[in-house]
Design an enzyme around this catalytic site. Structure first.
Site, PDB file in Angstrom:
ATOM      1  N   ASP A 148       7.200   3.853   3.110  1.00  0.00           N
ATOM      2  CA  ASP A 148       7.689   5.100   3.727  1.00  0.00           C
ATOM      3  C   ASP A 148       9.150   4.931   4.116  1.00  0.00           C
ATOM      4  OD1 ASP A 148       7.094   3.575   6.043  1.00  0.00           O
ATOM      5  OD2 ASP A 148       5.278   4.707   6.414  1.00  0.00           O
ATOM      6  N   LYS A 172      11.630   0.131   5.846  1.00  0.00           N
ATOM      7  CA  LYS A 172      12.065  -0.899   6.789  1.00  0.00           C
ATOM      8  C   LYS A 172      11.315  -2.217   6.597  1.00  0.00           C
ATOM      9  CE  LYS A 172      12.942  -1.789  11.686  1.00  0.00           C
ATOM     10  NZ  LYS A 172      14.324  -2.173  11.564  1.00  0.00           N
ATOM     11  N   ASP A 223       0.830  -1.200   0.000  1.00  0.00           N
ATOM     12  CA  ASP A 223       0.000   0.000   0.000  1.00  0.00           C
ATOM     13  C   ASP A 223       0.865   1.251   0.000  1.00  0.00           C
ATOM     14  OD1 ASP A 223       0.878  -0.492   2.605  1.00  0.00           O
ATOM     15  OD2 ASP A 223      -1.006   0.093   3.553  1.00  0.00           O
TER      16      ASP A 223
END
Length: 178
Positions: free
Chosen positions: A106, A109, A103
């Site tokens: 960012d 990680k 989705d």
């Protein structure tokens, strides 16, 4: 679209349902062309990617399979810094074309910690498809092969993205009001 409140926070409109669906159609068209002679396995990362995966998969005209894995790294509006696999991968990836459906990317990680598990199974090709990317938040290198939207480093809600469990069902994407 108008502002909404979820829990204790106000969110303002960011991407409309029409904008999202148009971009997904464009992404599906590229995947149909690029993978026309393959039979890829799409691997959607739950919970956030379920709406994106369903809408994208419906628009594919190629032979393809889909499966799901659950990776958890968020609590509230912040990443916990830890990635937990709570539903594992059952498919054999050896010599397969695997397309990860995410989705949002960012910090990177989640994928940074998960991709070695995929590479360990020796897929022939590994592609990453993400609806959203926050390049300004990136802490780990991630190559996104098919990207819907590059977005600012703001907390987003809707279309699979949640705030403490709520908001995933919204057909639009909202951003946290500053």
């Amino acid at each position: 679209m108008h502002s909404i409140q979820v829990h204790d926070k106000i969110f303002v409109p960011y991407l409309s349902q029409q904008q999202i669906q148009q971009r997904i159609a464009e992404m599906a068209q590229r995947l149909n062309q690029d993978l026309a002679h393959e039979r890829p396995l799409f691997l959607a990362i739950l919970n956030g990617a379920f709406m994106f995966a369903a809408d994208l998969f419906r628009q594919l005209t190629i032979e393809a399979e889909i499966s799901f894995i659950k990776l958890v790294s968020y609590k509230g509006t912040r990443s916990t810094g830890h990635v937990i696999t709570s539903i594992g991968l059952d498919e054999d990836l050896y010599n397969r074309t695997v397309v990860i459906l995410e989705d949002i990317v960012d910090t990177g990680k989640t994928l940074h910690e998960f991709l070695p598990q995929i590479h360990h199974q020796h897929p022939r090709k590994l592609l990453i498809t993400a609806l959203l990317s926050k390049p300004d938040a990136r802490e780990f290198p991630v190559t996104i092969d098919y990207l819907g939207f590059s977005v600012p480093n703001r907390f987003l809600l809707g279309y699979g993205l949640d705030y403490d469990g709520l908001g995933r069902n919204l057909p639009e994407i909202y951003q946290l009001k500053e």
